[in-house]
Design an enzyme around this catalytic site. Structure first.
Site, PDB file in Angstrom:
ATOM      1  N   LYS A  49       0.755  -1.607  -0.358  1.00 16.02           N
ATOM      2  CA  LYS A  49       0.226  -0.170   0.076  1.00 16.02           C
ATOM      3  C   LYS A  49       0.924   1.331  -0.127  1.00 16.02           C
ATOM      4  CE  LYS A  49      -4.699   0.596   0.297  1.00 16.02           C
ATOM      5  NZ  LYS A  49      -5.644  -0.032  -0.971  1.00 16.02           N
ATOM      6  N   THR A  92      -3.787  -5.548   0.095  1.00 17.13           N
ATOM      7  CA  THR A  92      -3.295  -4.424   0.927  1.00 17.13           C
ATOM      8  C   THR A  92      -3.942  -3.392   1.453  1.00 17.13           C
ATOM      9  OG1 THR A  92      -4.160  -2.675  -1.386  1.00 17.13           O
ATOM     10  CG2 THR A  92      -1.859  -4.173  -1.855  1.00 17.13           C
ATOM     11  N   ARG A  97      29.548  35.657  -5.785  1.00 15.21           N
ATOM     12  CA  ARG A  97      28.119  35.200  -6.186  1.00 15.21           C
ATOM     13  C   ARG A  97      27.041  34.713  -5.140  1.00 15.21           C
ATOM     14  NH1 ARG A  97      28.632  28.689  -8.814  1.00 15.21           N
ATOM     15  NH2 ARG A  97      29.488  28.301  -7.065  1.00 15.21           N
ATOM     16  N   GLN A 100      30.571  21.439  -5.227  1.00  9.82           N
ATOM     17  CA  GLN A 100      31.210  20.320  -4.558  1.00  9.82           C
ATOM     18  C   GLN A 100      32.282  20.703  -3.556  1.00  9.82           C
ATOM     19  OE1 GLN A 100      31.108  21.405  -8.319  1.00  9.82           O
ATOM     20  NE2 GLN A 100      31.249  19.773 -10.053  1.00  9.82           N
ATOM     21  N   HIS A 106      20.541  29.094  -9.838  1.00  6.58           N
ATOM     22  CA  HIS A 106      21.294  29.744 -10.291  1.00  6.58           C
ATOM     23  C   HIS A 106      20.940  31.106  -9.868  1.00  6.58           C
ATOM     24  CE1 HIS A 106      24.507  26.940 -12.296  1.00  6.58           C
ATOM     25  NE2 HIS A 106      23.607  26.221 -12.906  1.00  6.58           N
TER      26      HIS A 106
END
Length: 319
Positions: free
Chosen positions: A26, A71, A195, A243, A271
């Site tokens: 389910k 179920t 940035r 990263q 961005h």
């Protein structure tokens, strides 16, 4: 004319079909559990998906339902367990359900329980209140888009618990750069020395714990502290790349949470581009940005404790 749909043949005739991996259950049972503690109420809001597998060949081959737990019964179990056992944590609730299905239904050999938990914040009671009246604490507001998730797998002997979160949106308005990257004839991106760095964190972490003979982690405390460490690493890293930030988040969790063996992170780069305001006779000193929702960079990696083999799937939509 060649029949391209004919089953392959050999000395024994057509190759027989064979039932491979299968499961049923389910999906997305929504359950809200309210615990009333006087004037203070506590709320747990879960979305529970259960998948069961085991001796199910007969129902697939012949339609015999002898080994099939409906179920609808699975759904009812979720509601009943919420009442009978309460919901102290998503992980603890998932453990109860998985153990129940494997240990009470002989044909079921494996249970997988996936849970999403939706967070709610309290709404402060309006003032003024009559003197001596306790503050009512039973109103809530849904918190943002962040969702807590967990997956519990049990095979009758060993557990695997993978928890995490999705939709955690974070932003640094400075202390982020991106420069010195490879350039080719198609590169147009300008180097950035200050940035905005924004992302929507999807994370999964796998616990060392797998044996009932060992004390289980304090699930809620572990989840909260792990999330805190991810946020502290994001805020505290002077980032030269997303990263680098990702690795710092995973490494901090591994270093500070000994109960966790492995962390998988998926960070889309949300961005923010500076808007060119010169046509309007205006300077833009890192103040006004255009947010681009797509396409976006997607940075993903796994950080593990030394000596641990990674097991969390790359696709975090299916931990």
């Amino acid at each position: 004319m060649t029949d391209n749909h004919r089953a392959p043949t050999g000395p024994a005739g057509p190759a027989p079909a064979v039932l491979a991996q299968n499961q049923y259950g389910k999906a997305e049972t929504r359950v809200v559990r309210i615990t009333r503690d006087g004037a203070t109420h506590h709320l747990k809001d879960l979305n529970v998906s259960v998948a069961l597998s085991g001796e199910m060949a007969e129902v697939h081959h012949h339609g015999r339902n002898t080994n099939v737990l409906p179920t609808d019964t699975v759904k009812n179990t979720v509601y009943a367990f919420a009442k009978e056992h309460g919901i102290a944590s998503a992980e603890g609730f998932g453990l109860l359900l998985a153990r129940h299905f494997v240990t009470t239904q002989e044909p079921i050999h494996r249970a997988r329980v996936r849970i999403e938990e939706y967070a709610w914040d309290r709404i402060e009671a309006p003032a003024p209140r009559p003197a001596g009246t306790p503050e009512p604490r039973h109103s809530f507001v849904r918190r943002g888009q962040e969702t807590r998730v967990t997956q519990i797998t049990y095979d009758g002997a060993r557990w695997e618990v993978v928890s995490g979160l999705t939709g955690l949106v974070v932003l640094n308005s400075t202390h982020s750069e991106f420069w010195g990257y490879t350039k080719d004839p198609y590169t147009t991106l300008p180097e950035a020395y200050d940035r905005i760095l924004a992302t929507e964190v999807s994370a999964r972490w796998r616990f060392h714990w797998s044996d009932d003979a060992e004390p289980a982690p304090a699930w809620d405390t572990s989840w909260t502290r792990t999330r805190d460490h991810a946020l502290q690493a994001f805020a505290g890293t002077y980032s030269l790349s997303l990263q680098q930030t990702l690795y710092a988040m995973g490494a901090r969790i591994i270093e500070h949470r000994p109960e966790i063996a492995e962390v998988r992170l998926s960070l889309p780069n949300k961005h923010h581009f500076l808007v060119d305001l010169e046509p309007f006779g205006l300077d833009n000193d890192n103040e006004v940005y255009r947010v681009a929702d797509r396409p976006y960079g997607l940075i993903e990696a796994t950080v593990v404790r030394d000596g641990v083999e990674p097991r969390i799937p790359v696709d975090l939509s299916h931990p």
